[in-house]
Design an enzyme around this catalytic site. Sequence first.
Site, mmCIF file in Angstrom:
data_model
loop_
_atom_site.group_PDB
_atom_site.id
_atom_site.type_symbol
_atom_site.label_atom_id
_atom_site.label_comp_id
_atom_site.label_asym_id
_atom_site.label_seq_id
_atom_site.Cartn_x
_atom_site.Cartn_y
_atom_site.Cartn_z
ATOM 1 C CG ASP A 198 110.803 24.003 62.516
ATOM 2 O OD1 ASP A 198 110.517 24.910 63.005
ATOM 3 O OD2 ASP A 198 112.013 23.266 62.553
ATOM 4 C CG HIS A 199 107.240 28.221 64.583
ATOM 5 N ND1 HIS A 199 108.126 27.716 65.831
ATOM 6 C CD2 HIS A 199 107.486 29.521 64.385
ATOM 7 C CE1 HIS A 199 108.968 28.816 65.755
ATOM 8 N NE2 HIS A 199 108.817 29.949 65.183
ATOM 9 C CG HIS A 261 114.052 27.370 63.587
ATOM 10 N ND1 HIS A 261 112.829 26.294 63.425
ATOM 11 C CD2 HIS A 261 113.770 28.124 64.555
ATOM 12 C CE1 HIS A 261 111.828 26.754 64.449
ATOM 13 N NE2 HIS A 261 112.490 27.570 65.177
#
Length: 510
Positions: A198-199, A261
């Site tokens: 998950d960047h 996120h």
Amino acid sequence: MKVQEAPNPLAEGLHDYRVADPAVMVIFGATGDLSGRKLLPALYNLAKQRSLPAGFAVVGAAMNELTDQAFRQLAGQKIHQYSRTQPIDDRVLAAFLDQLFYVKVDFSKLDDFRALAQRVRELDNTNHIPGNRIFYCATPPPTYQTIAVQLQAAGLNTGEGFHRVVVEKPFGYDLKSARDLTQTLQKVFAEDSVFRIDHYLGKETVQNILAFRFANSIFEPVWNTNLIDSVQITVAEDIGIENRGAYYDHAGAMRDIIQNHGLQLVTLTAMEPPLAFEANAVRDEKVKVLRAIRPLLGEDIEQSTVRGQYVRGWVLGEQVPGYREEKNVAPDSQTETFAALRLFIDNWRWAGVPFYIRAGKRLPKRVTEIRIQFKRPPHLTFGRDAMKEVDPNAITLRIQPEEGISLKFGAKVPSAGLRIRSVTMDFQYQTSFLVEAPEAYERLLLDCMIGDPTLFTRADEVEAAWQLIDPIEESWRNSRPPLETYPAGTWGPPSAAKLLQADGREWHRP
């Protein structure tokens, strides 16, 4: 005589000199958008800062008919266009491109994977690589399981050295599909070799949430229900769905942003101090937060969630189409482009403190932030008139685009009378350290090469998040609550504001 540039004392210690073991990285979907915009530029920048080991090689694998040279030319164009660091260092780029190779791979054909295995073995011999492999799935999520099964069939997941696989979010479409994906991946790779990326977790400002909380003794004592009134998390985008209509119309804001996120930001904000900044210790505390979140069920979903869809409007002075007018979107689509919810964490630290999360497309501006709102003073020492311009104290952690932290507090206005006004104390990363923060993929790719999973999502964390989201999605499919609309360029449907107004609060305006 050439004058040597003086070192920047504020940048001391900012470079990451960790070097990974030699390996072959196979990028599935190497000619796609993710590879061109993020992965190849990130690898180039790692090479520029000397974090890639000698002999490190990249094999692009995709459906296109390309030679090694054509792939190198494409990669060079993407790096020139999207690299964080400019201008491009031609010597570094030439050396990096020299270690790029290409194999045409149809994911449905085992023979193509066998050809890939042969090419990788040749690179092992040429570059003296001890069998280390990293397989990066820069492909649509439905292909992850197919790729994993084919890797196993071709024998690419066994032998000397390490064998790791990287998959991008979303990890499944719901709890069942997430479990199916985990089971398939774990049949091919050990769990500690599965890197769910998950960047957001690679962003410097997200990591700094932990540093801010646990490296400063003045903040942690007030980080609880005794002094904090509420927490607001905003993930706003001014863009629409661009060319992702086919994907987005089956995902929506809840699956696309909040399930990953949004909940990641909740866990980092609310977690207890880990024993050490070590993979299992950090991820254990994050999972505890997810399991402590009070499930939303039945009427709670209608009262504590909001979903909306943008219609035609104006964003940054430009008229934009409505969601249902976008390409590859159903004309009667019920997919939400805005989602908001109120959550409570049932533990000692956060009892009674609401966490408000909102995420949406075509909002007035692009911003991601966490707002920690403190309670008002228990006694107005200076009287109501003197305090009427004072807002409650607040800490805002800005994740993008202007990374930093601000503290709002009351100060006396310089005048003869006694009047107090809210002022802000700001910290910005770039002005404080005089360097640009590294791109998220640079940190995460290097962590994967080294084998550090701290900033990657564990299987039980994925399942805990879906257990929270699945009941909401099911209720939304039954139009409870109903889908509302909002003009593009506004902060979502009216019910988003009412969600906080019912509690005597309002959204912070970034």
